[in-house]
Scaffold this motif. Sequence first.
Motif, PDB file in Angstrom:
ATOM      1  N   LEU A 103       0.836  -1.206   0.000  1.00 49.30           N
ATOM      2  CA  LEU A 103       0.000   0.000   0.000  1.00 49.30           C
ATOM      3  C   LEU A 103       0.868   1.253   0.000  1.00 49.30           C
ATOM      4  N   LEU A 104       1.893   1.264   0.844  1.00 52.04           N
ATOM      5  CA  LEU A 104       2.789   2.414   0.878  1.00 52.04           C
ATOM      6  C   LEU A 104       3.626   2.513  -0.391  1.00 52.04           C
ATOM      7  N   ALA A 105       3.904   1.379  -1.025  1.00 54.24           N
ATOM      8  CA  ALA A 105       4.692   1.398  -2.268  1.00 54.24           C
ATOM      9  C   ALA A 105       3.982   2.154  -3.377  1.00 54.24           C
ATOM     10  N   THR A 106       2.648   2.191  -3.320  1.00 55.68           N
ATOM     11  CA  THR A 106       1.905   2.914  -4.362  1.00 55.68           C
ATOM     12  C   THR A 106       2.138   4.424  -4.288  1.00 55.68           C
ATOM     13  N   LEU A 107       2.645   4.913  -3.142  1.00 54.58           N
ATOM     14  CA  LEU A 107       2.946   6.338  -3.041  1.00 54.58           C
ATOM     15  C   LEU A 107       4.080   6.748  -3.966  1.00 54.58           C
ATOM     16  N   MET A 108       4.905   5.797  -4.349  1.00 56.53           N
ATOM     17  CA  MET A 108       6.047   6.099  -5.223  1.00 56.53           C
ATOM     18  C   MET A 108       5.682   6.072  -6.704  1.00 56.53           C
ATOM     19  N   ILE A 109       4.446   5.705  -7.016  1.00 53.11           N
ATOM     20  CA  ILE A 109       4.022   5.646  -8.423  1.00 53.11           C
ATOM     21  C   ILE A 109       3.533   7.028  -8.856  1.00 53.11           C
ATOM     22  N   PRO A 110       4.118   7.631  -9.883  1.00 53.17           N
ATOM     23  CA  PRO A 110       3.652   8.952 -10.350  1.00 53.17           C
ATOM     24  C   PRO A 110       2.214   8.871 -10.860  1.00 53.17           C
ATOM     25  N   ILE A 111       1.497   9.953 -10.710  1.00 54.90           N
ATOM     26  CA  ILE A 111       0.097   9.980 -11.134  1.00 54.90           C
ATOM     27  C   ILE A 111      -0.024   9.815 -12.643  1.00 54.90           C
ATOM     28  N   GLN A 112       1.009  10.212 -13.389  1.00 51.73           N
ATOM     29  CA  GLN A 112       0.946  10.081 -14.844  1.00 51.73           C
ATOM     30  C   GLN A 112       0.896   8.618 -15.279  1.00 51.73           C
ATOM     31  N   VAL A 113       1.428   7.718 -14.441  1.00 47.70           N
ATOM     32  CA  VAL A 113       1.441   6.293 -14.786  1.00 47.70           C
ATOM     33  C   VAL A 113       0.033   5.708 -14.712  1.00 47.70           C
ATOM     34  N   VAL A 114      -0.743   6.123 -13.741  1.00 51.92           N
ATOM     35  CA  VAL A 114      -2.086   5.555 -13.533  1.00 51.92           C
ATOM     36  C   VAL A 114      -3.172   6.436 -14.127  1.00 51.92           C
ATOM     37  N   LEU A 115      -2.794   7.480 -14.830  1.00 52.62           N
ATOM     38  CA  LEU A 115      -3.796   8.409 -15.353  1.00 52.62           C
ATOM     39  C   LEU A 115      -4.702   7.734 -16.376  1.00 52.62           C
ATOM     40  N   ILE A 116      -4.118   7.032 -17.353  1.00 49.85           N
ATOM     41  CA  ILE A 116      -4.923   6.387 -18.394  1.00 49.85           C
ATOM     42  C   ILE A 116      -5.755   5.236 -17.836  1.00 49.85           C
ATOM     43  N   PRO A 117      -5.194   4.311 -17.015  1.00 52.44           N
ATOM     44  CA  PRO A 117      -6.058   3.257 -16.438  1.00 52.44           C
ATOM     45  C   PRO A 117      -7.211   3.815 -15.611  1.00 52.44           C
ATOM     46  N   THR A 118      -6.948   4.845 -14.838  1.00 55.40           N
ATOM     47  CA  THR A 118      -8.023   5.447 -14.050  1.00 55.40           C
ATOM     48  C   THR A 118      -9.079   6.076 -14.945  1.00 55.40           C
ATOM     49  N   PHE A 119      -8.637   6.712 -16.019  1.00 56.30           N
ATOM     50  CA  PHE A 119      -9.582   7.312 -16.964  1.00 56.30           C
ATOM     51  C   PHE A 119     -10.473   6.238 -17.581  1.00 56.30           C
ATOM     52  N   LEU A 120      -9.898   5.093 -17.964  1.00 59.62           N
ATOM     53  CA  LEU A 120     -10.691   4.020 -18.564  1.00 59.62           C
ATOM     54  C   LEU A 120     -11.705   3.454 -17.572  1.00 59.62           C
ATOM     55  N   ILE A 121     -11.301   3.334 -16.308  1.00 60.56           N
ATOM     56  CA  ILE A 121     -12.233   2.837 -15.287  1.00 60.56           C
ATOM     57  C   ILE A 121     -13.390   3.811 -15.109  1.00 60.56           C
ATOM     58  N   VAL A 122     -13.063   5.098 -15.006  1.00 61.06           N
ATOM     59  CA  VAL A 122     -14.107   6.115 -14.844  1.00 61.06           C
ATOM     60  C   VAL A 122     -15.014   6.155 -16.061  1.00 61.06           C
ATOM     61  N   LYS A 123     -14.446   5.936 -17.240  1.00 64.31           N
ATOM     62  CA  LYS A 123     -15.263   5.917 -18.459  1.00 64.31           C
ATOM     63  C   LYS A 123     -16.224   4.740 -18.447  1.00 64.31           C
ATOM     64  N   GLN A 124     -15.767   3.567 -17.992  1.00 64.36           N
ATOM     65  CA  GLN A 124     -16.647   2.403 -17.895  1.00 64.36           C
ATOM     66  C   GLN A 124     -17.775   2.629 -16.894  1.00 64.36           C
ATOM     67  N   MET A 125     -17.552   3.484 -15.935  1.00 66.57           N
ATOM     68  CA  MET A 125     -18.586   3.816 -14.942  1.00 66.57           C
ATOM     69  C   MET A 125     -19.493   4.947 -15.420  1.00 66.57           C
ATOM     70  N   HIS A 126     -19.273   5.438 -16.646  1.00 63.89           N
ATOM     71  CA  HIS A 126     -20.082   6.500 -17.260  1.00 63.89           C
ATOM     72  C   HIS A 126     -20.083   7.770 -16.388  1.00 63.89           C
ATOM     73  N   LEU A 127     -18.901   8.138 -15.893  1.00 61.77           N
ATOM     74  CA  LEU A 127     -18.777   9.325 -15.049  1.00 61.77           C
ATOM     75  C   LEU A 127     -18.016  10.458 -15.720  1.00 61.77           C
ATOM     76  N   ILE A 128     -17.595  10.243 -16.961  1.00 61.10           N
ATOM     77  CA  ILE A 128     -16.847  11.289 -17.653  1.00 61.10           C
ATOM     78  C   ILE A 128     -17.724  12.526 -17.820  1.00 61.10           C
ATOM     79  N   ASN A 129     -17.126  13.681 -17.614  1.00 63.05           N
ATOM     80  CA  ASN A 129     -17.806  14.971 -17.749  1.00 63.05           C
ATOM     81  C   ASN A 129     -18.856  15.184 -16.658  1.00 63.05           C
ATOM     82  N   THR A 130     -18.658  14.553 -15.515  1.00 70.85           N
ATOM     83  CA  THR A 130     -19.519  14.762 -14.351  1.00 70.85           C
ATOM     84  C   THR A 130     -18.639  14.976 -13.127  1.00 70.85           C
ATOM     85  N   LEU A 131     -19.235  15.512 -12.065  1.00 69.36           N
ATOM     86  CA  LEU A 131     -18.484  15.704 -10.826  1.00 69.36           C
ATOM     87  C   LEU A 131     -18.093  14.376 -10.188  1.00 69.36           C
TER      88      LEU A 131
END
Length: 305
Positions: free
Chosen positions: A141-169
């Motif tokens: 869990l603490l090791a994830t603090l060393m991962i830059p946000i740019q690395v997980v930006l695209i996977p997180t975007f795809l997850i949020v897109k699958q949840m149909h939350l794009i362009n919403t708060l």
Amino acid sequence: MSVKPDVRAVGTVPTATDTTALRGETGMVEGRRARWLPFSPWHFVLMPVAIIMLVPLLWVVMTSLETLAQTQHFPPILWPGSFQWSNYPHAWSSVPFGTWFINTTVVTVAVVASNLLLCSLAAYGFARIRFFGKGVAYFFLLATLMIPIQVVLIPTFLIVKQMHLINTLGALIVPNLANVFGIFLLTQFFRTLPIELEEAARIDGASRLTVLFRIVLPLSLPALATLAVIQFLWTWNDFLWPLVTIFNENVFTIQLGLQSFQGSHVNDTNLLMAGNVMSMLPMLILFIAAQRYFVRGIATQGLKG
């Protein structure tokens, strides 16, 4: 009249009289220093540093009260003479600033509240509950603090897109419901609390959740205030993630809106600075209100591994 020398063997243990005399001499030295210097000498170093750090903030405030011609003058005008207070209502009405302010407030309050709740639950489990693989899980869990946000930006975007939350708060709230830093911060603080209070409550029949909400959290107000202030600053000032997931101007946050404001009013520097000052006011008010708890929470972290 002869004076009897004070001869003592090396290594002699000081008596109570010696200790009292030493304290008296120390008090006299501190008293003499207090008479000619009412504060610590370190203030001579800290005050110039504080002034240097305040210069950008003061520059923004001064620019927000100038006319457009004064902002474009070279060399820069340090004191505008007459303050243009009309810049603030003009900046507010030029763009949907009120909508951006409400959107940012909703996202920030939701994220801070969810982090205080979920991080407290997870941190109490790591700090007090024994289960198989706890050390390994905490390490990764603490090791994830060393991962830059740019690395997980695209996977997180795809997850949020699958949840149909794009362009919403919801796209700004759901990925930030819990934070690893908050779990680490509260875990370290919970470990410094005396476990005897919790054991006494458990003997009286209290459940884990009762112990957490009625004993542990009331004793952890400094750490909770620290987490709230830090998470508030992170969420309120977030720009990259809203830039990726929000496209509708009515769903913009303040930071994303200020970028749009700069694009449509590229020459109106005074209005842009007025918008920046208004966006900073909630953070300044929150920090001043929670400063005592924030400093105490920072000072007590890491006391126990």
